[in-house]
Motif scaffolding. Sequence first.
Motif, PDB file in Angstrom:
ATOM      1  N   GLN A  50      -5.307  -6.585  -1.453  1.00 19.60           N
ATOM      2  CA  GLN A  50      -5.196  -7.413  -0.262  1.00 19.60           C
ATOM      3  C   GLN A  50      -5.756  -8.815  -0.504  1.00 19.60           C
ATOM      4  O   GLN A  50      -6.813  -8.963  -1.114  1.00 19.60           O
ATOM      5  CB  GLN A  50      -5.962  -6.776   0.897  1.00 19.60           C
ATOM      6  N   ASP A  72      -7.276  -1.989  -4.422  1.00 24.13           N
ATOM      7  CA  ASP A  72      -7.224  -2.946  -3.316  1.00 24.13           C
ATOM      8  C   ASP A  72      -6.543  -4.218  -3.816  1.00 24.13           C
ATOM      9  O   ASP A  72      -7.051  -4.892  -4.712  1.00 24.13           O
ATOM     10  CB  ASP A  72      -8.641  -3.260  -2.822  1.00 24.13           C
ATOM     11  N   LEU A 116      -4.745   1.929  -1.107  1.00 24.31           N
ATOM     12  CA  LEU A 116      -6.079   1.341  -1.237  1.00 24.31           C
ATOM     13  C   LEU A 116      -7.010   2.212  -2.063  1.00 24.31           C
ATOM     14  O   LEU A 116      -7.904   1.702  -2.742  1.00 24.31           O
ATOM     15  CB  LEU A 116      -6.685   1.104   0.149  1.00 24.31           C
ATOM     16  N   GLN A 136       0.809  -1.221   0.000  1.00 24.51           N
ATOM     17  CA  GLN A 136       0.000   0.000   0.000  1.00 24.51           C
ATOM     18  C   GLN A 136       0.841   1.269   0.000  1.00 24.51           C
ATOM     19  O   GLN A 136       0.345   2.341  -0.369  1.00 24.51           O
ATOM     20  CB  GLN A 136      -0.939  -0.020   1.200  1.00 24.51           C
TER      21      GLN A 136
END
Length: 275
Positions: free
Chosen positions: A252, A250, A246, A241
């Motif tokens: 993740q 994104d 974000l 990040q």
Amino acid sequence: MTDDASAATRDSDGALFETADDDSLEAATASTPVAASATPLIAPTLEDVLRDMKAKYDADPVNAVRSQGFIKMLHRHIADDLRSRLTAEARKQGVEVKEEAKIFGSHKPKDADVAVIHPDNGVLMSIGVRSQMSSVGQNVLEYYQGIIGECISLQDRFPMAVYGYVYLHPVLSKKSAKRKGKKVIVDEHPDHPRYARMYSAIAGRDGTQYKDIRGIYDQFAYMVVDFNKTPLPEIMDSLVQASVPLTERDMQISTFVDRLVATFKRRNIWLDYFR
């Protein structure tokens, strides 16, 4: 995603790379009968999976890669998460989540690491999973080109499917080097910020014309993992990040399946296949 010839091996400099692995998990058994109903099994968390991956790799790095036992633990975790989200209607229609599913691309078959498949209508979702535990800098561009090619091949045949990819790098990797004429293994510090930007550049297939876009995944997860953390390995999302915030994208792993399902629902509002 891996094709038939993508078994993990050593490269020309002796470095290990991996795309998948096949290692069965231990089945839980009860030592005594239960009068009423057995206590339901609790699905392992991602942290549990990473701990088991570390244990397998530390025990025998070469075998963990060549047997594909290391990375398939992550395959199974993603597949099980998707299975848990299938609705009764999807199961009734025969929709399945398959691992190592052979899918026809535009020029040759591909072994999709994880795929959601309808028995009559074909591929609904395809997910590739790859890890590099050594010689990251030397090989990452070659693999980058490869995963783009795989994406194009499958999107040519199934343009309306949802495509995702998970890429795992360790915080600290190993590479071979020469010291006084001898080959030795030394520490390597991968350029995670650069790689995060690279993977972000091939993610985010969207818009009303998404079916015409090739070589871009719908969703991507870039996992940078500190396997030396105790008691459990730690996913270092902050490293990713710092380069790709974000607000931009994104990436993740914790939201990866959620994002895949949300993309599918947005494009197929008449289908009740996922919770």
